[in-house]
Design an enzyme around this catalytic site. Structure first.
Site, PDB file in Angstrom:
ATOM      1  CB  ILE A  59      52.159  90.356 145.311  1.00 40.68           C
ATOM      2  CG1 ILE A  59      52.447  88.745 144.858  1.00 40.68           C
ATOM      3  CG2 ILE A  59      52.508  90.679 146.606  1.00 40.68           C
ATOM      4  CD1 ILE A  59      53.761  88.590 144.806  1.00 40.68           C
ATOM      5  CB  CYS A  60      48.825  94.741 146.318  1.00 35.60           C
ATOM      6  SG  CYS A  60      47.067  94.348 146.891  1.00 35.60           S
ATOM      7  NE  ARG A  61      48.518  98.429 152.975  1.00 37.14           N
ATOM      8  CZ  ARG A  61      47.929  98.481 154.059  1.00 37.14           C
ATOM      9  NH1 ARG A  61      48.510  97.955 155.167  1.00 37.14           N
ATOM     10  NH2 ARG A  61      46.637  98.540 154.142  1.00 37.14           N
TER      11      ARG A  61
END
Length: 99
Positions: free
Chosen positions: A63-65
């Site tokens: 997960i990231c932005r």
């Protein structure tokens, strides 16, 4: 080809009680704004030195932005022989609760 999961699919799996290995690769100031409950924070830049935290027989969801950095991490770890899934759209698309 990196397998992907949408934020909706992930939310359904969590609601169903599935035990998932979630790894948030954003920076410290970004995760301060909230993470998906149960996610583990390992910054993208520190993934290589944290390989001992991953097991080859488990699948990890990254997960990231927005989904870009996590895709890069997925490519890197897939090359090392790990099972990876990228959360498409990242936290920008996440509408469920955070902690």
């Amino acid at each position: 080809m990196i397998p992907e999961i949408t934020t909706e699919e992930l939310e359904q799996k969590l609601k169903a009680g599935e035990k998932l290995e979630l790894i948030d690769v954003r920076e410290d100031d970004e995760v301060a704004g909230g993470m998906i409950p149960g996610a583990k924070h390992i910054r993208m830049g520190t993934i290589p030195e944290n390989l001992d935290q991953f097991e080859k027989e488990k699948e990890y969801i990254f997960i990231c932005r927005s989904g870009g950095r996590s895709a890069n991490v997925c490519h890197y770890l897939q090359d090392q022989g790990y099972k990876v899934v990228n959360m498409k759209g990242g936290m920008l698309d996440w509408s469920a609760e955070t902690e």
